[in-house]
Design an enzyme around this catalytic site. Structure first.
Site, short mmCIF file in Angstrom:
data_model
loop_
_atom_site.label_atom_id
_atom_site.label_comp_id
_atom_site.label_asym_id
_atom_site.label_seq_id
_atom_site.Cartn_x
_atom_site.Cartn_y
_atom_site.Cartn_z
N GLU A 27 10.89 -8.71 -2.40
CA GLU A 27 11.41 -7.43 -1.89
C GLU A 27 10.72 -7.19 -0.56
O GLU A 27 9.55 -6.81 -0.51
CB GLU A 27 11.12 -6.30 -2.90
N ARG A 66 10.83 10.60 3.54
CA ARG A 66 10.18 10.29 2.27
C ARG A 66 9.00 9.37 2.53
O ARG A 66 9.09 8.39 3.27
CB ARG A 66 11.18 9.61 1.33
N CYS A 78 10.19 0.98 2.86
CA CYS A 78 11.12 -0.07 3.29
C CYS A 78 12.56 0.42 3.26
O CYS A 78 13.43 -0.15 3.92
CB CYS A 78 10.96 -1.31 2.43
N ALA A 98 -2.66 -4.05 -2.69
CA ALA A 98 -3.05 -4.05 -1.28
C ALA A 98 -4.51 -3.62 -1.14
O ALA A 98 -4.98 -2.75 -1.89
CB ALA A 98 -2.15 -3.12 -0.48
N TRP A 138 0.81 -1.23 0.00
CA TRP A 138 0.00 0.00 0.00
C TRP A 138 0.83 1.27 0.00
O TRP A 138 0.33 2.35 -0.29
CB TRP A 138 -0.94 0.02 1.20
N ASN A 139 2.12 1.20 0.34
CA ASN A 139 2.85 2.45 0.58
C ASN A 139 3.23 3.22 -0.67
O ASN A 139 3.35 4.44 -0.64
CB ASN A 139 4.09 2.19 1.46
#
Length: 483
Positions: free
Chosen positions: A257, A285, A291, A183, A157-158
């Site tokens: 990932e 950011r 991640c 997501a 979702w990010n």
């Protein structure tokens, strides 16, 4: 386009076989606005049967798509790049509405995400092989590349656009069909992207989008089907491990990932102003929900006070508010669970001896807001140094020697990204070699680039996205022995 018109312009359905279709039984689920906690709209809630229809479409289209000339595949990707760029404002607004990030962040993501289409449009026509004489002199060695086959991509979702484009781009360039499961929190951006691909002429069945509130139920049958040839996933290490275990039944090719716990190491010879600016980029950011975000700030004790003072000053300028507000620099977290996690990690650090230099407490009220936060004197036993915070919290820890800085950076099971600041080139290369991570930023707070291989080591996963390496994840190597 205004907010309501934009949302209503996106069919709240699945995208299968080049068409918007209802989910089995007409089921839907709500997509919420993180700034208010209230629903934006409802979208189709896919079932396992819907997933199989998407794979049916991908399998049916695979042979013809693989046979499509590389130049044609390239031109479709290039057209998608142009269309995404043309609709940048709409896509950015949609991402801000469903994910919460500040509008400026969303606009930056559109530019970054679109670049994967341009990059892999160029890579599509450069898929090569080799032809060499056998050393024994008894024949010729011919090596060719072929698309892996139908792909399942599971995205987080990010980064609702970019995490999809850096999987779709190389898959289509290589000649693979693809089913994307976005997501549940952020499905709208991917549905809009499916529309864009339809507009630029992508053949039916090459791309499908499954929106669902039951990810495991929907993806499980796909992983068991022999027609699926690859799984690519971006998300948490825990979920990634589970998916890898499920993939072993059929020895499915996978790319993972996964999570990160990035160190940001500032040495005594660093330019402190540059280091603070870099820390703001690496930490803030996407509001810290990345991640690659700097999760642990290790600063040489001789410059720690100066660095902390300047970082607090910069962080205090991060105005908290709804992402659609043009003055907002820091939007809400994605949901209530994430807000609770961030607060728990901060509280744990404080209970164990850390000092709050800025922020540290959620403001309350509607939405999932958390302020820019700086923690100092964070003890080694604090959970926030071991767990991915995924929020706007910067824990600062001191060190005295170069080796201590290296050891602190490597004191994690993760190995995705790391950052070092030093004015000494020898030290920069020495430390970059010594740090166990797939990516190292030297005097840079942002390292993501479509032209560079993105990926990690250890429990941050395997495989690479982007760069000339990225397309290899979607290609098989075939050896032909010629007499």
């Amino acid at each position: 386009m205004d907010q309501r018109a934009l949302i209503e312009s996106i069919p709240a359905k699945l995208w299968i076989g080049g068409k918007a279709v209802d989910a089995e039984g007409g089921k839907t689920f709500a997509v919420n606005d993180p700034a208010t906690g209230k629903p934006l709209t409802e979208v189709a809630d896919a079932s396992p049967a819907d997933a199989m229809k998407a794979l049916d479409a991908a399998a049916a289209a695979q042979k013809s798509w693989a046979a499509t000339p590389a130049r044609e595949r390239s031109e479709i990707l290039r057209a998608a790049f142009e269309k995404v760029t043309e609709r940048a404002d709409d896509i950015a607004l949609l991402m801000t509405l469903e994910m919460g990030k500040a509008l400026a962040e969303s606009k930056a993501e559109v530019k970054y995400g679109a670049e994967f289409f341009r990059w892999f449009a160029e890579e599509a026509v450069r898929i090569g092989g080799r032809y060499t004489p056998a050393p024994a002199g008894n024949g010729r060695i011919l090596v060719t590349k072929a698309p892996v086959g139908p792909v399942l991509a599971i995205t987080p979702w990010n980064f609702p656009l970019a995490m999809g484009t850096r999987k779709i781009g190389p898959a289509l360039a290589a000649g693979c069909t693809i089913v994307v499961k976005p997501a549940r929190e952020t499905p709208l951006t991917m549905l809009l992207l499916a529309q864009i691909f339809d507009e630029v002429g992508l053949p039916e069945g090459v791309l499908s989008v499954l929106t669902t509130s039951k990810s495991g139920d929907v993806t499980g049958p796909l992983l068991e089907d022999s027609r699926l040839r690859k799984l690519t996933f971006t998300g948490s290490t825990g979920v990634g491990k589970s998916l890898v275990q499920k993939s072993t039944t059929r020895l499915l090719r996978t790319s993972m990932e996964l999570g990160g716990n990035a160190p940001f190491v500032v040495f005594d010879d660093a330019n402190i102003d540059d280091a603070v600016d870099g820390a703001m980029l690496a930490k803030m950011r996407n509001g810290g929900e990345a991640c690659t975000a700097a999760n642990r700030l290790h600063v040489h004790n001789s410059v720690r006070e100066e660095f902390t003072t300047k970082l607090v000053a910069k962080m205090s300028e991060m105005k908290l508010g709804p992402g659609v507000d043009p003055d907002t620099k820091l939007g809400p977290l994605i949901n209530a669970d994430q807000l609770e996690t961030v607060q728990e990690l901060v509280d744990d650090a404080v209970e164990k001896g850390a000092t709050v230099a800025l922020g540290g407490t959620a403001p309350g009220g509607d939405g999932y807001f958390y302020p820019a936060t700086v923690l100092t004197d964070v003890p080694a036993k604090a959970r926030i140094l071991k767990e991915e915070v995924f929020g706007p919290v910067a824990p600062i820890v001191g060190f005295d020697t170069e080796q201590q800085g290296i050891d602190a950076a490597n004191a994690t099971e993760y190995g995705l990204a790391s950052y070092i600041y030093t004015e000494n080139l020898d030290r920069a290369l020495r430390v970059a070699d010594a740090i166990d991570s797939g990516m190292v930023g030297v005097n840079r707070g942002v390292i993501s680039d479509a032209a560079a291989p993105f990926g990690g080591v250890k429990e941050s996963g395997f495989g690479r996205e982007g760069g000339s390496e990225g397309i290899e994840e979607y290609l098989e190597t075939k050896y032909i022995a010629l007499k």
